[in-house]
Motif scaffolding. Structure first.
Motif, short mmCIF file in Angstrom:
data_model
loop_
_atom_site.label_atom_id
_atom_site.label_comp_id
_atom_site.label_asym_id
_atom_site.label_seq_id
_atom_site.Cartn_x
_atom_site.Cartn_y
_atom_site.Cartn_z
N TYR A 118 0.87 -1.27 0.07
CA TYR A 118 0.15 -0.03 -0.20
C TYR A 118 0.86 1.37 -0.06
CZ TYR A 118 -2.92 -3.60 2.35
OH TYR A 118 -3.47 -4.51 2.86
N TYR A 159 0.13 5.23 1.52
CA TYR A 159 -0.68 6.21 2.15
C TYR A 159 0.01 7.53 2.12
CZ TYR A 159 -3.36 2.23 4.41
OH TYR A 159 -4.20 1.27 4.74
N GLN A 209 0.31 11.13 4.32
CA GLN A 209 -0.21 11.84 5.50
C GLN A 209 0.25 13.35 5.44
OE1 GLN A 209 2.50 11.08 9.14
NE2 GLN A 209 0.53 11.20 10.32
N LYS A 269 -1.41 15.75 9.78
CA LYS A 269 -1.14 14.22 10.45
C LYS A 269 -2.40 13.58 9.78
CE LYS A 269 2.66 14.41 13.04
NZ LYS A 269 3.83 13.79 12.77
N PHE A 270 -3.30 13.57 9.03
CA PHE A 270 -4.17 13.15 8.46
C PHE A 270 -3.63 11.97 7.47
CE2 PHE A 270 -8.14 11.73 7.93
CZ PHE A 270 -8.78 11.61 6.70
N LEU A 271 -4.21 10.76 7.75
CA LEU A 271 -3.55 9.64 6.88
C LEU A 271 -4.75 9.25 5.99
CD1 LEU A 271 -1.46 7.32 9.30
CD2 LEU A 271 -0.87 7.79 7.25
N ILE A 289 -5.19 6.45 2.38
CA ILE A 289 -4.78 5.27 1.57
C ILE A 289 -5.02 5.96 -0.01
CG2 ILE A 289 -7.14 4.17 1.29
CD1 ILE A 289 -5.28 1.78 1.25
N GLU A 344 -7.60 5.25 -4.87
CA GLU A 344 -8.29 6.14 -4.36
C GLU A 344 -8.43 7.49 -5.03
OE1 GLU A 344 -10.61 5.98 -1.06
OE2 GLU A 344 -10.49 4.02 -1.98
N PHE A 383 3.92 7.24 3.23
CA PHE A 383 4.12 5.68 3.97
C PHE A 383 3.78 4.55 3.06
CE2 PHE A 383 5.45 6.88 8.18
CZ PHE A 383 4.63 8.25 8.64
N GLN A 422 -1.58 -4.54 8.63
CA GLN A 422 -0.68 -3.68 7.99
C GLN A 422 0.50 -3.31 8.54
OE1 GLN A 422 -2.77 -1.02 5.64
NE2 GLN A 422 -4.58 -2.32 5.19
N PHE A 430 3.83 -0.77 8.61
CA PHE A 430 4.27 0.37 7.93
C PHE A 430 5.77 0.48 7.84
CE2 PHE A 430 0.42 3.05 6.92
CZ PHE A 430 -0.60 2.05 7.74
N GLY A 431 6.41 1.18 6.73
CA GLY A 431 7.53 1.61 6.48
C GLY A 431 7.89 3.07 7.62
N PRO A 432 8.97 3.60 7.59
CA PRO A 432 9.33 4.51 8.30
C PRO A 432 8.89 6.04 7.77
CG PRO A 432 11.25 3.91 7.08
CD PRO A 432 10.17 2.98 6.85
N GLY A 433 8.40 6.02 6.49
CA GLY A 433 7.95 7.35 5.67
C GLY A 433 8.95 7.93 4.90
N ARG A 470 9.50 11.98 3.60
CA ARG A 470 8.91 13.09 3.80
C ARG A 470 9.51 13.86 2.28
NH1 ARG A 470 9.70 10.61 8.10
NH2 ARG A 470 8.79 11.06 10.18
#
Lengths: 114, 112
Positions: free
Chosen positions: A33, A35, A37, A41-43, A45, A58, A90, A103, A105-108, A110
Motif C-alpha cells: 500500500y 498512504y 499523511q 497528520k491526516f492519513l 490510503i 483512491e 508511507f 498492515q 508500515f515503513g518509516p515514511g 518526507r
C-alpha cells in the motif's frame, strides 16, 4: 532485519519535477500500500497492490503512478510535482488481501516541494 | 460510509497518570479496529487490534475493547510514561477490504 523499508527518507525538490519513492518489504507479504499523511497528520490510503495487481486506487491524480515490479516492491512515481504534494508518504504491507491481517508500515518518506 | 472520530489533542498528562483517548467509528458490517502509534520522526507501529465485538486488544500496558453497542474503541493505559509521548491513531478496516481508514490522530504529551 528491516521489514518495510523506503527510500529516500527525505526528498526536497522543485515544483514541476518528477520524482520516485521506493518501497521494499522482506516479509513475504502479498499486498502492499501507499498512504499519504498531510501536514495535519491526516492519513489516507492512495493505492494498494496484491501480487503486482492494482486493487485500490483512491481517486488519486494520475500524476501519481505506482509501479510494482514484483510482489516485494511497490514504487511511487510522481510527475509534475505540485506544492500540495508535500507530505509524508508511507508504504505498508500485509500478508493477504481482503482479510483481517495487520498492515505493517515503513518509516515514511518526507517530501517537500518548493 | 466508514469513518473514525478521535478526540482532539493534544492530551497532556503527568507521568503515571491514567490515559483515555476516545475513538468512535461508523461502519457497515463488522470492521476490524486498530490503534497505531507514531513516535516523533518515525513511521506508524501497530499498537493493538481487535477483530470482533467484545474483543480486547492489549500491548505494552495499553488496552482497548471493541464495543459494538457504542461503536467505540477507546484506548486506555493505567500509568503513562514520558516515553509514551507520541501521536495515536485509531483506525478501522471494513470487513473484507484492504483499506485502513484512520482517525485524525491524537497527540499525547507526558511530562515528568
Amino acid at each position: 532485519d528491516t521489514a518495510v523499508s523506503q527510500t529516500p527518507k527525505y526528498l526536497v525538490t522543485q515544483m514541476g519535477n518528477d520524482k520516485s519513492i521506493k518501497c521494499e518489504q522482506n516479509l513475504g507479504h502479498d499486498t502492499m500500500y501507499w498512504y499519504k499523511q498531510d501536514s495535519k497528520k491526516f492519513l489516507k490510503i492512495m493505492f494498494s497492490y496484491n501480487n503486482k495487481e492494482l486493487i485500490i486506487n483512491e481517486t488519486v491524480p494520475n500524476r501519481f503512478s505506482p509501479k510494482s515490479p514484483d510482489k516485494a516492491h511497490l514504487n511511487l512515481h510522481i510527475n509534475s510535482l505540485e506544492l500540495g504534494d508535500s507530505a509524508v508518504y508511507f508504504c505498508a504491507s500485509s500478508p493477504l488481501t481482503g482479510g483481517q491481517e495487520t498492515q505493517y508500515f515503513g518509516p515514511g518518506t518526507r517530501l517537500l516541494v518548493l | 460510509g466508514n469513518s473514525v472520530t478521535q478526540m482532539e489533542g493534544p492530551v497532556t498528562l503527568s507521568e503515571e497518570a491514567f490515559l483515555t483517548i476516545n475513538c468512535t467509528y461508523t461502519a457497515t458490517g463488522y470492521p476490524s479496529l486498530f490503534w497505531y502509534v507514531q513516535y516523533p520522526g518515525e513511521g506508524l507501529q501497530l499498537l493493538l487490534k481487535a477483530t470482533k465485538a467484545d474483543d480486547k486488544g492489549s500491548n505494552k500496558g495499553f488496552e482497548a475493547t471493541y464495543r459494538k453497542e457504542t461503536t467505540s474503541f477507546h484506548l486506555e493505559k493505567g500509568s503513562v510514561q514520558v516515553s509514551d509521548s507520541a501521536v495515536y491513531f485509531c483506525a478501522l478496516r471494513p470487513y473484507n477490504t484492504d483499506k485502513l481508514i484512520f482517525g485524525t490522530g491524537t497527540r499525547l504529551q507526558v511530562f515528568p
